[in-house]
Structure formats: C-alpha cells, structure tokens
Design a protein around this motif. Structure first.
Motif, PDB file in Angstrom:
ATOM      1  N   GLY A 119       4.401  -1.190   4.780  1.00 48.88           N
ATOM      2  CA  GLY A 119       2.951  -1.205   4.777  1.00 48.88           C
ATOM      3  C   GLY A 119       2.497  -2.592   5.201  1.00 48.88           C
ATOM      4  O   GLY A 119       3.229  -3.569   5.045  1.00 48.88           O
ATOM      5  N   ALA A 150      -2.292  -0.446   5.896  1.00 53.01           N
ATOM      6  CA  ALA A 150      -2.803   0.245   4.709  1.00 53.01           C
ATOM      7  C   ALA A 150      -3.833   1.318   5.072  1.00 53.01           C
ATOM      8  O   ALA A 150      -3.817   2.431   4.542  1.00 53.01           O
ATOM      9  N   PRO A 164       0.801  -1.228   0.000  1.00 54.62           N
ATOM     10  CA  PRO A 164       0.000   0.000   0.000  1.00 54.62           C
ATOM     11  C   PRO A 164       0.840   1.289   0.000  1.00 54.62           C
ATOM     12  O   PRO A 164       0.330   2.311   0.463  1.00 54.62           O
ATOM     13  N   VAL A 165       2.085   1.241  -0.514  1.00 57.97           N
ATOM     14  CA  VAL A 165       2.944   2.421  -0.337  1.00 57.97           C
ATOM     15  C   VAL A 165       3.284   3.140  -1.650  1.00 57.97           C
ATOM     16  O   VAL A 165       4.111   4.052  -1.658  1.00 57.97           O
ATOM     17  N   PHE A 180      -2.840   5.105   6.045  1.00 56.28           N
ATOM     18  CA  PHE A 180      -2.423   6.126   5.074  1.00 56.28           C
ATOM     19  C   PHE A 180      -3.578   7.063   4.706  1.00 56.28           C
ATOM     20  O   PHE A 180      -3.393   8.259   4.523  1.00 56.28           O
ATOM     21  N   SER A 196       3.912  -4.897   1.949  1.00 58.05           N
ATOM     22  CA  SER A 196       3.645  -5.870   3.011  1.00 58.05           C
ATOM     23  C   SER A 196       4.323  -7.223   2.726  1.00 58.05           C
ATOM     24  O   SER A 196       5.124  -7.318   1.820  1.00 58.05           O
TER      25      SER A 196
END
Ligand code: ADP
Ligand code: TPW
Ligand code: MG
Length: 576
Positions: A112, A176, A41-42, A179, A86
C-alpha cells in the motif's frame, strides 16, 4: 465474481471496489496464499482476502514474510505474494524482493502507498515515500495502479513479469485511495485478466543443441553442474535421463542437491575440487558462473583448458565470466529434452577412466569423513551433531531441510545428503542471513511436508521472533540451533579489557529453546549427539512446532565458515 464482492447502490446497479477487484484478480490467477504484515492501508484488504478464501499468513516482520513469498515462488513456479503497508513496511519487504530477484525466484511485493498528490509534492503524508522509484532498482519490473479499472491489467502484468523468462521479483504499488474506488461490478469483472501461459516454453535453437552435443562428444573428462535454476525448472525426469544416458559425473550446487540423490553413483559432490580442476568440458545447467563457482576460472578450476556449455533461459548470462563455446538458450525442460533427442540411441557414455577416477576420489573423501560424523564429543562439534541430522534426513527424505549460518551452513551442505528435488533451501546467491523462519513457514505451508531448519545461533536471530508465527499456525517445523555462543565462534575476547564483549560473541549458554516454549511450542536443550537424535526424531514424528538448542563447542568453528578467503583481514599492526 464472488457474492461478497458486490454491493448495491440506490439505483440497483451492482458495484464493486478496489479491495474486491484485487482479491478477485489474484484468485482468478490461482493465488492461494498471501504472506504479509497488516496495517494502514491494507488491514481490511487482508481480512477480506481471508474471508474470500485466500490463506493470509501474518508475520511479525515484513522481511520474513518476503522471504516466505520468495521461496514459495521457488517451490511452486507461481509468484509468491508478500503484502506490506507503506514506507517502513515496504522497505522491510524490499530486502526480500531484491533477494528474490538476485536468486531468480518469482515473487510479487504488493505494498500500500500514500496519496500520490501529497507524496509528489513532498507535503508530508502519513508514511510518505516514492516507493515505486525506490523499488525499481531492486526488481525485474515495478508497476503502480491508480484506477480500479486497471487492477486486472496491473495484476496480470506483475504475474507475467515475475515468472516469464528469468524469474524474479516484481513490485506492485497500490495507493490507499485505490482500495476504496468503486466501479460497476460487471465492468469490473470484465476488466480482470487471467494470464494465459505465463511462462511459455522457450525452445532452444536446433543449431545451438547440435553445437553443444558436438562439444560434449569431444570431451574426455566431462562434468555437468546443476544449479538451483535446474531445481526450479521441475524438469527432474529429463535431467535424470540426460545424466544417466551420458554417464557424466554431476556436481549439484547447494539448492540443486537432491534433483538426483547425493548418493547417486555419478554424484561428484564429495570430489568437488577434483572435478572442477580436472574436467575438460563443463556443461552448466541452471547455474551462474558467479562467486559460488569461482567465476569459472582461476585456481579452483586448475590449469587445463576448459570448454563451457551453458543452458540458461537468460541469453545475457552467456559469457558473463568466461567464454561459453556452446550457449543453449531456453527453458531447462525444453533444452534438456532437445539434447536427449539429439543424443539418439548410440551415444557413447563418458569414458570409464575418468568416471572411475572421480568415483575413487569421492569414495576416499567419504571414507575419511565417516569417523568424524560418528564422534560422540561433548560439548558437541559440528561433525558429531551433523552426523545425526544426516541420518534424520536419510530416514525422512520428504522433509524439507532449511539451512543458514556460516559453519552451520557450510559444513551441513557437505555432510547432509539430499534425496529428492527442492528439499534443500538455504541462503542462496547472497549468502543472506535471516531466511530461516520465513523459508520454514512457507515450505511447510506450500508443501504440507515437515520442515527441519538448521540454523546458526546468529543466523536464527535475524528472524527469531517468527517462532511465534510458527507456533500460532501450529506448523510442523523443527528448528535446531547450533549454539556456539556467537558468529563463527563464541571465543573472541575484547582486547581492551573493557566491559563490552567482542563483536562476534553472544550471551554464553543462551537457552533459545525457551523462546519456543514462550509461545506454547516445544523446547529442548541438548548437549550430546544421542540427545539431539532423540529430540529431533520426536519433533519430526509429532509435527509440533519445536526449537532444539544444540550446544556446540564455542571453539569448534572457523572464521566465515568455508569462505574465510573472502574476508579481508588487516596485516598492519598499529603502534600503541
Ligand atoms: P546456483 O546458485 O545454484 O548456482 P544460480 O541462481 O546462480 O544457481 O543460477 C540459476 C540460473 O538458472 C539463472 O541464471 C537463471 O536464469 C536460470 N534459470 C532459472 N529458471 C530457469 C529455467 N526454467 N530454464 C532455464 N534456466 C533457468
Ligand atoms: C543479512 C554476515 C555471515 S554468516 C553470519 C553473519 C552475521 C552468522 C554466522 O554465525 P552463526 O553460524 O549463524 O552463528 P556459525 O555456526 O558459524 O557460528 N547480515 C546478513 N547476511 C550476512 N551474510 C551477514 C550479515 C554473516
Ligand atoms: Mg554461531
């Protein structure tokens, strides 16, 4: 708070979110560079960090980004930041986090992670893993932030944990959902924490300093050992003053080479076995008495009784392997300054019969080595090729020298003199293969200096794909591969005669230089010391990404380089 960090909601209340708060927290604490690999999720986080002025260096594998972050920590005394996705990305970064912790380098691995509720019920989320639990055993500290308003505290704790006391790796878990969490912008800004005095000076107790000086005074044959903790401490002037005032021979560990030049009259690097065996008082500064120093006992240290003084920031390090008669606990800058003050103006320097004996031994060894380094054999052996690189570093003492491999490491460590602190970066406490490209990239970025990376062909392979990263960012990195067709030697044969090669052997005559050419960098294939000299100088002058394939005699190396004694070998012959 940056303008971009602010969005408007319908009531005209200014809002911010997790993305912006993390970026603002990092920037507030001086983070300038992030090393990582994008993905869920980054991905957006990386883009936004770049847009906000943080340099985001994108790698081909997280392990290399992690090694880059770890050495950035060593070079700057600020935690190097590695960013991953992740589960698999996190795990790829974890080797580097453990490596940072083992080597006492400050680093923060930020990963993440998937949705807590699903992970904890093991319902099979995308890249599901309890990352925090896994990380805990491999680092100094591990934290997870669940709420946007805790981001400031989470980042502050991670930074302080990484750099205070004995530095090391810290894990920061960012789910996640975090963010995208939105909160009031003013409250968000207020929640951020600028870490004050992240690594406070740790002043040694005056009694401990006096005790150490008393032991030192009693010495007939004193020795100082400098480790990479001494290089990390950036107390270069104080260390130089202590060594020169005391007149004591010093032995630099691998990454401590250059704190004082290897050519300094008191450097005992070329008389290592003699000083370990014959010394009576040993002052260890920022080094551990681990396997690299034969645990402070046994054959390498001879029969004569020894007294150890140790300077370290970590009190638990004392007596780890042998009795420390004078532990001095504190940061090296403060400890060395206190010792210097305690020595006063009337300190008697180390006895000249001892220092002369060490110098004589050292000069003998240097004289014996000299002709080997000037040999012009083709195919090249290690010494002929290293003689060239030794000259290159002598002429370019500001360049950073990265080094990994077995023979390629062990022989280079002895041959290539260093002249300035923190210029030699290598495999460290674990003797780990794979640091080459990550270290080179971070060294170029953090210092702005040219990098010469000397790698065994096997060592190079662990992070070889990052030549694309070096080419992409157009970094002044010259990689020299000592290509002997394999691990230790390229001459092993499969005794069964089946088609498979022996486990230590690679493709014969491989042309690694073509890998750099594939990405627009410069490649060169060299077979003689003269060709090697020309190619390396050209690369160092141009500052262009270069890979030089240096062909080394496949029979020239020895098993495990200089640590063959640690390599178990079967003595049992099985009946056929
Ligand atoms: P080497 O491998 O060069 O022998 P080690 O990594 O084994 O060195 O040892 C480094 C030591 O330095 C560690 O014990 C660590 O606690 C210590 N250290 C690191 N930074 C400092 C500092 N600023 N002041 C004092 N000791 C430090
Ligand atoms: C992560 C084991 C130690 S040295 C080495 C390996 C595989 C390679 C030696 O060959 P190279 O050097 O680099 O070609 P040379 O000049 O002797 O031929 N995995 C990790 N770390 C280590 N240390 C190993 C394996 C190893
Ligand atoms: Mg090799």
């Amino acid at each position: 708070m940056s303008v971009a960090a602010v969005v408007q909601n319908t009531d005209d209340q200014e809002l911010t979110d997790g993305f912006h708060l993390i970026i603002d927290a990092l920037k507030l604490n001086g983070v300038k560079t992030i090393y990582g690999v994008p993905g869920i999720p980054v991905t957006d986080f990386g883009r936004m960090a770049q847009a906000e002025g943080i340099r985001v260096i994108s790698f081909r594998h997280e392990q290399n980004a992690g090694y880059a972050a770890s050495i950035a920590g060593f070079l700057t005394k600020q935690p190097g930041i590695c960013l991953t996705v992740s589960a698999p990305g996190f795990l790829n970064g974890l080797t580097a986090l453990a490596h940072a912790t083992t080597n006492c380098f400050p680093m923060i691995l930020i990963s993440g992670s998937s949705e807590r509720e699903i992970v904890d019920l093991q319902q099979g989320d995308y890249e599901e893993m309890d990352q925090l639990a896994v990380a805990k055993t491999m680092c100094k500290a591990a934290y997870r932030v669940l709420h946007a308003q805790d981001i400031g505290i989470g980042v502050a704790r991670a930074i302080r944990a990484a750099v205070s006391g004995r530095p090391g790796g810290v894990y920061l878990d960012l789910p996640a959902k975090l963010f995208g969490q939105v909160m009031d912008a003013a409250a968000g800004e207020k929640s951020l924490v600028k870490v004050i005095d992240a690594a406070p000076a740790q002043i040694p107790a005056p009694e401990s300093v006096k005790r150490a000086l008393d032991v030192l005074k009693s010495a007939k044959k004193p020795l100082i050992i400098l480790g990479k903790g001494a290089a990390y401490a950036q107390a270069d002037d104080a260390l130089k003053a202590l060594i020169e005032k005391s007149g004591i021979p010093f032995l630099p560990m691998s990454m401590a080479k250059g704190i004082l030049p290897d050519t300094h009259p008191q450097c005992a690097g070329a008389a290592r076995s003699t000083v370990l065996k014959d010394s009576d008082v040993v002052m260890v500064i920022g080094a551990r008495l681990n396997w690299l120093l034969s645990h402070g006992k046994g054959k390498a240290w001879g029969d004569a009784p020894k007294k150890f003084i140790q300077i370290d920031i970590e009190p638990k390090e004392m007596d780890s392997n042998v009795e420390i008669v004078a532990p001095v606990v504190g940061d090296i800058g403060s400890c060395v300054t206190a010792l210097l003050n305690g020595m006063g103006d009337k300190w008697t320097p180390a006895a000249s019969d001892w220092t002369t004996a060490v110098t004589t031994k050292k000069n003998d060894n240097i004289t014996k080595m000299a002709p080997k380094l000037r040999n012009n054999n083709t195919p090249m052996d290690y010494y002929g090729a290293l003689g060239v690189l030794r000259d290159v570093i002598k002429e370019r003492p500001d360049a950073i020298f990265v080094n990994e491999g077995a023979n390629t490491l062990d022989l280079a460590r002895g041959v290539v003199d260093m002249y300035k602190p923190r210029k030699r970066l290598d495999v460290g406490t674990w003797g780990i293969m794979g640091i080459g490209q990550g270290y080179s990239i971070a060294a170029a970025i953090e210092t702005g200096k040219p990098v010469l990376a000397l790698e065994g062909d096997s060592a190079f392979g662990f992070s070889g794909m990052e030549v694309e990263t070096i080419a992409r960012y157009n970094l002044p990195v010259c990689i020299v591969i000592f290509n002997n067709d394999g691990i230790y030697r390229g001459t092993d044969v499969n005794p069964t005669g089946s088609g498979d090669p022996a486990p230590t052997v690679f493709v014969k005559g491989a042309r690694y230089d073509k890998m750099m050419e594939a990405f627009g960098g410069i490649g060169a294939n060299v077979t003689t010391p003269d060709e090697l000299r020309r190619a390396v100088n050209e690369a160092m002058d141009s500052g262009k990404p270069t890979l030089i394939n240096a062909v080394i005699d496949p029979g020239a190396g020895s098993e495990s380089g200089r640590i063959g004694n640690l390599n178990p070998q079967s003595v049992v012959k099985k009946k056929k």
